[in-house]
Design an enzyme around this catalytic site. Sequence first.
Site, short mmCIF file in Angstrom:
data_model
loop_
_atom_site.label_atom_id
_atom_site.label_comp_id
_atom_site.label_asym_id
_atom_site.label_seq_id
_atom_site.Cartn_x
_atom_site.Cartn_y
_atom_site.Cartn_z
CE LYS A 187 0.53 0.83 4.59
NZ LYS A 187 1.61 1.66 5.09
CG ASP A 240 -2.11 -0.12 6.24
OD1 ASP A 240 -2.01 1.06 6.60
OD2 ASP A 240 -1.25 -0.98 6.50
CG ASN A 252 5.14 5.61 1.80
OD1 ASN A 252 6.15 5.19 1.25
ND2 ASN A 252 4.80 5.23 3.03
CD GLU A 277 9.99 0.96 5.23
OE1 GLU A 277 10.48 0.37 4.25
OE2 GLU A 277 10.44 0.84 6.39
#
Length: 333
Positions: A187, A240, A252, A277
């Site tokens: 995600k 999420d 992100n 990430e």
Amino acid sequence: MKITVLGSGAWGTALALVLVQNGHEVTLWSHREEAAREMERRRTNPMLKGVRLPEELKITARLEAAENCPVVVLATPSFAVRETARKTAPLLAPGAVVVSVSKGIEKDTSLLLSQVIQEEVGPGHPVVALSGPSHAEEVGRGIPTALVSACEDQGAAELVQDLFMNERFRVYASPDVIGVELGAALKNVIALCAGCCDGLGYGDNTKAMLMTRGLTEIARLGVAMGARKETFAGLTGVGDLIVTCTSMHSRNRRAGILIGKGMLVDQAIREIGAVVEGYYAAATARTLARKMGVEMPIAEAAYQVLYCGRNVHSVVGELMTREKKHEIEDIWV
């Protein structure tokens, strides 16, 4: 219960606070001696601003804090998970449960983080993935949140569920480790893309399309890897995805906004000032998709922008003009 949380970032600290609130004897470990001393002295963590650390929370830079703990929580950034697990393994009490709360996929091996930990600590220690739609900033302030505790060992999954649950922190148990971890990791890629769309000035229609089709890609890969499809309709899938694609707490999404506005990828990552990430997950998503023979056009587009220097606007145009498809695959077969 005596519990050590390895990793004093915002997320590790927020989870340590939940455990302290639940009456456990908790030690928070930082890999930096200076950071540990400052948190001990000030009773605050600059990574989790505005939240006071209670006196009951012990803070240390000694990894030996993990000794004789029946439960150890591993909350380092994904790139440090293997090294930390390797150094911790000799210290673990027999049968100690390791809780993996980091989100990501190991770059060189494409292994899920629970698999990385299991390799390092051995089969005698159940590894439980704890994940879900959760900003550390909100958990630290006691805002109601729900996560999933995933492990094939039902007893271990339910132990972690019991340790963390309270009136503001709800935990569901699941045996689907692959689905829970894959949704949590990938995600971040879609959140980067959502940020790019925001930076380009696109609207709600675009974000809804991106999130929905992005979730389809993640579920497609997950099922190919052995996950349960229904997991992706739950907290660690759509839940999420919603929280990460729509909130400015998301590193992100913020990085994606900068890239969408024209900032170079490397510069945008530096500007965020913390681990993004989704940048790393885009590369591993591409590797896994090719390995499993799964089509993931949005993840591929993200890779092209992040690693190949492609123009975001051009990549969006290519996605929109791909050959026509059926929304529900194989429905007329």
